[in-house]
Design a protein around this motif. Structure first.
Motif, short mmCIF file in Angstrom:
data_model
loop_
_atom_site.label_atom_id
_atom_site.label_comp_id
_atom_site.label_asym_id
_atom_site.label_seq_id
_atom_site.Cartn_x
_atom_site.Cartn_y
_atom_site.Cartn_z
N SER A 49 0.84 -1.19 0.00
CA SER A 49 0.00 0.00 0.00
C SER A 49 0.87 1.24 0.00
N HIS A 50 0.23 2.40 0.04
CA HIS A 50 0.98 3.65 0.13
C HIS A 50 1.72 3.76 1.45
N LEU A 51 1.17 3.19 2.52
CA LEU A 51 1.87 3.19 3.80
C LEU A 51 3.13 2.33 3.72
N ALA A 54 5.69 4.34 1.97
CA ALA A 54 6.27 5.35 2.86
C ALA A 54 7.32 4.71 3.77
N PHE A 55 6.99 3.54 4.32
CA PHE A 55 7.93 2.84 5.20
C PHE A 55 9.19 2.45 4.44
N ASN A 56 9.04 1.82 3.27
CA ASN A 56 10.21 1.36 2.51
C ASN A 56 11.05 2.53 2.01
N LEU A 57 10.39 3.62 1.65
CA LEU A 57 11.13 4.80 1.21
C LEU A 57 11.98 5.35 2.35
N ALA A 58 11.37 5.48 3.53
CA ALA A 58 12.11 6.00 4.69
C ALA A 58 13.20 5.04 5.13
N ASN A 59 12.95 3.74 5.04
CA ASN A 59 13.93 2.75 5.50
C ASN A 59 15.08 2.57 4.51
N THR A 60 14.87 2.93 3.26
CA THR A 60 15.93 2.85 2.25
C THR A 60 16.89 4.03 2.35
N THR A 61 16.39 5.18 2.75
CA THR A 61 17.20 6.40 2.76
C THR A 61 18.44 6.31 3.65
N PRO A 62 18.36 5.79 4.89
CA PRO A 62 19.58 5.66 5.69
C PRO A 62 20.66 4.81 5.03
N ASN A 63 20.24 3.76 4.33
CA ASN A 63 21.21 2.93 3.63
C ASN A 63 21.91 3.71 2.52
N MET A 64 21.14 4.51 1.79
CA MET A 64 21.72 5.32 0.73
C MET A 64 22.72 6.32 1.29
N LEU A 65 22.35 7.00 2.37
CA LEU A 65 23.24 8.00 2.96
C LEU A 65 24.48 7.36 3.55
N TYR A 66 24.30 6.22 4.21
CA TYR A 66 25.45 5.51 4.77
C TYR A 66 26.43 5.10 3.67
N ASP A 148 4.35 10.96 6.34
CA ASP A 148 4.63 9.77 7.13
C ASP A 148 6.05 9.28 6.91
N ALA A 149 6.53 9.34 5.66
CA ALA A 149 7.89 8.90 5.37
C ALA A 149 8.92 9.78 6.09
N THR A 150 8.65 11.07 6.15
CA THR A 150 9.55 12.00 6.85
C THR A 150 9.60 11.69 8.34
N ARG A 206 -4.12 -4.79 11.28
CA ARG A 206 -3.68 -4.78 9.88
C ARG A 206 -4.51 -3.82 9.04
N GLY A 207 -4.95 -2.75 9.71
CA GLY A 207 -5.76 -1.77 8.98
C GLY A 207 -5.14 -0.39 8.99
N ALA A 208 -3.84 -0.31 9.26
CA ALA A 208 -3.18 0.99 9.32
C ALA A 208 -3.14 1.65 7.95
N THR A 209 -3.32 2.96 7.94
CA THR A 209 -3.26 3.75 6.71
C THR A 209 -2.37 4.95 6.94
N LEU A 210 -2.14 5.71 5.88
CA LEU A 210 -1.34 6.93 6.02
C LEU A 210 -1.98 7.87 7.03
N ALA A 211 -3.30 8.01 6.99
CA ALA A 211 -3.99 8.94 7.88
C ALA A 211 -3.97 8.45 9.32
N SER A 212 -4.18 7.13 9.52
CA SER A 212 -4.23 6.62 10.89
C SER A 212 -2.87 6.71 11.57
N LEU A 213 -1.80 6.56 10.80
CA LEU A 213 -0.46 6.63 11.39
C LEU A 213 -0.18 8.05 11.89
N GLU A 214 -0.67 9.05 11.18
CA GLU A 214 -0.45 10.43 11.60
C GLU A 214 -1.15 10.73 12.92
N ASN A 215 -2.24 10.01 13.22
CA ASN A 215 -3.05 10.31 14.40
C ASN A 215 -2.76 9.42 15.60
N HIS A 216 -1.83 8.50 15.48
CA HIS A 216 -1.53 7.58 16.58
C HIS A 216 -0.02 7.58 16.82
#
Length: 559
Positions: A49-51, A54-66, A148-150, A206-216
């Protein structure tokens, strides 16, 4: 400055090279297996999903920078330089220089981590720059995905320092011929991440979304901090092995003028160039993936590439980890013949295992991915996209492994300039093909571009080695690969037939389809390999007897 004659580094007592390689292979196998389970847990908890993007994008960035600031430089220069120091200088001099390199490296890692924390929004915006133009109708979703990725990236930046400290410890242990702990430590990371993802999935239903993550907030902390905790614990898991590795002379030593540090900097110029080229290519591929069709193109590409890493990690990384220090030592001490023998033996062993693995992965990519990821929110269409990308990756697996093996050889020779130009060709070809293939083939086109680029790079690299050294071994050196190819062909036909008995994409029938194909393929491969091996031995014995009779007859006829 006093020097000592070149000498071989002491091997770890109590373990032969073959035993060490076995332990490393087993550890790497479990590491890759738990890595696959981690992907399964991620797909189960977040879906495709889009969430998940967002997770994979954020988790890939540290590897790229390292990789940009230290990772590529470390893998290319530290082990050869450390081995050279220990082989050609006194122990005290060597560890003083190694301490200077480590001290500067740690400062660079901490500084980069802090900078990434501050610049997290800019990194995510840059990586998703093309998304708004390609999917303008999803503007609100893209903005939420960036937010969410940020947030997750700010929790993930500690991974830069953790990966760096782990890599520094790995370099030290490899120079002391200690490979086992390094192979097993990533299991800690994977187990922690699996537990965190399962906890997150159960917590959110297993129902997390982009919006729900911002609110929890707690869910964000669990996902972000829990994932990074695994990397930190992976690093800490090496402490017992470091204590046992006779590294008592390592200390904080700030000396920017140290000879070993200057050598690393000199070699790092070209190394940094090809690391930047790699990351630019990865950046472009991620940008292009965001423009592909589907709800989760970044995740589909990420998952497929992670599955590719399993055979690469178990086979190629194991062999390169054990062979790399030997190559560096033999080159540093001028043992040219031994260097070439180790080079050819390692490459042959790697290809003998990678060729059948690549064919099996190609034929079973789609059903295997459906079996592993077809749970929770993932739909058959989504797993089919990932499976198609994995099949394209499998086409280039032998070339991928061979290319990275050649680069490891160049690094052991400290020819980083050559490696830079080789990477420049590979990355240019990868990006060019990706731009052309992404629209007609989507994520599969991105995977195919990487396979073609690495395979071409491997051929160029092997041609260079042959130009420098002549033939890389005798015909007998490579004869086992002919038998491997024939056995693999028989295995492939078997897998193709068995896997097509059913077209099921879910449930027990899918499991039986995949498991039956694997078992039947392995059985046929083993039978054919044994038959060909015995036939080869029989022919060899016959040839030796004929040669013996010829020599005896020649001696009898001599005056």
């Amino acid at each position: 400055m006093a020097t000592v004659p070149p000498q071989a580094l002491p091997a770890r007592r109590g373990l032969s090279l073959s035993t060490t390689a076995s332990y490393v292979a087993i550890g790497t196998g479990f590491s890759r297996l738990t890595g696959v389970l981690r992907i399964v847990a991620l797909a189960w908890a977040l879906g495709q999903s889009h969430l998940a993007d967002a997770f994979n994008l954020a988790n890939t960035t540290p590897n790229m920078l390292y990789d940009i600031v230290l990772g590529g430089v470390l893998s290319a220069t530290f082990i050869p330089v450390f081995v050279d120091q220990l082989a050609n200088r006194t122990k005290e001099q060597a560890f003083t220089s190694i301490s200077a390199v480590l001290s500067v490296s740690m400062v660079v890692l901490v500084t980069t981590t802090v900078a990434a924390l501050i610049l997290a929004p800019a990194f995510i915006t840059g990586l998703t720059a093309l998304d708004t133009s390609a999917h303008s109708q999803l503007l609100h979703t893209i903005v939420a995905e960036r937010a969410d990725a940020t947030t997750l990236l700010r929790w993930f930046v500690i991974q830069i320092a953790a990966y760096g400290f782990f890599a520094l410890a790995t370099a030290l242990l490899n120079t002391r011929r200690r490979f086992v702990a390094v192979a097993w430590a990533p299991i800690v990371n994977n187990v922690v991440c699996i537990a965190v993802l399962v906890w997150f999935g159960l917590l959110t239903g297993r129902g997390a979304t982009l919006a729900s993550l911002e609110n929890h907030h707690f869910e964000v902390v669990l996902l972000g901090l829990g994932t990074s905790l695994g990397v930190v614990l992976q690093c800490l898991a090496l402490i017992p092995s470091l204590r046992a590795a006779s590294l008592g002379s390592i200390r904080w030593h700030w000396d920017l003028h140290d000879a070993a540090l200057r050598t690393v900097v000199r070699l790092s110029g070209w190394t940094f160039g090809f690391v930047v080229a790699n990351q630019v290519a990865q950046f472009v591929v991620i940008l292009l993936a965001g423009t592909a069709e589907g709800t989760d193109p970044v995740s589909s590409y990420t998952y497929a590439y992670a599955f590719l890493q399993m055979p690469y990690g178990i086979v190629a990384v194991t062999i390169m980890s054990v062979v790399g220090p030997d190559l560096a030592e033999r080159w540093a001490t001028g043992q040219r013949a031994a260097f070439l023998a180790r080079l050819a033996g390692g490459l042959r062993a790697m290809l003998a295992l990678i060729i059948p693995a690549a064919l099996g992965l190609l034929l079973l990519a789609k059903p295997a991915v459906a079996l592993l990821l077809g749970h929770g929110h993932s739909t058959p269409a989504e797993t089919s996209t990932t499976g198609g990308a994995l099949a394209m990756f499998a086409l280039g697996l032998p070339g991928f492994c061979t290319y990275l093996y050649v680069v490891r050889v160049l690094q052991s020779m400290q020819r980083t300039k050559v490696a830079f130009y080789l990477y420049l060709i590979e990355n240019a070809l990868n990006v060019g093909l990706a731009v052309v293939l992404v629209h007609p083939l989507g994520v599969r086109g991105l995977a195919l571009s990487l396979s073609v680029a690495y395979s071409v790079g491997a051929l160029i690299g092997l041609a260079l080695l042959r130009h420098w050294f002549g033939r890389l071994g005798t015909p007998e050196t490579w004869d086992p690969l002919r038998r491997v190819a024939l056995a693999s062909l028989a295995m492939g036909v078997t897998v193709l037939v068995v896997s097509n008995f059913s077209g099921s994409t879910h449930g027990l029938i899918l499991f039986a389809r995949v498991a039956g194909s694997i078992v039947a393929g392995l059985a046929v491969y083993g039978a054919v390999a044994i038959f060909l091996g015995r036939r080869y031995e029989a022919r060899s014995r016959l040839a030796r007897r004929k040669e013996t009779r010829r020599l005896v007859a020649h001696q009898r006829s001599a005056p």
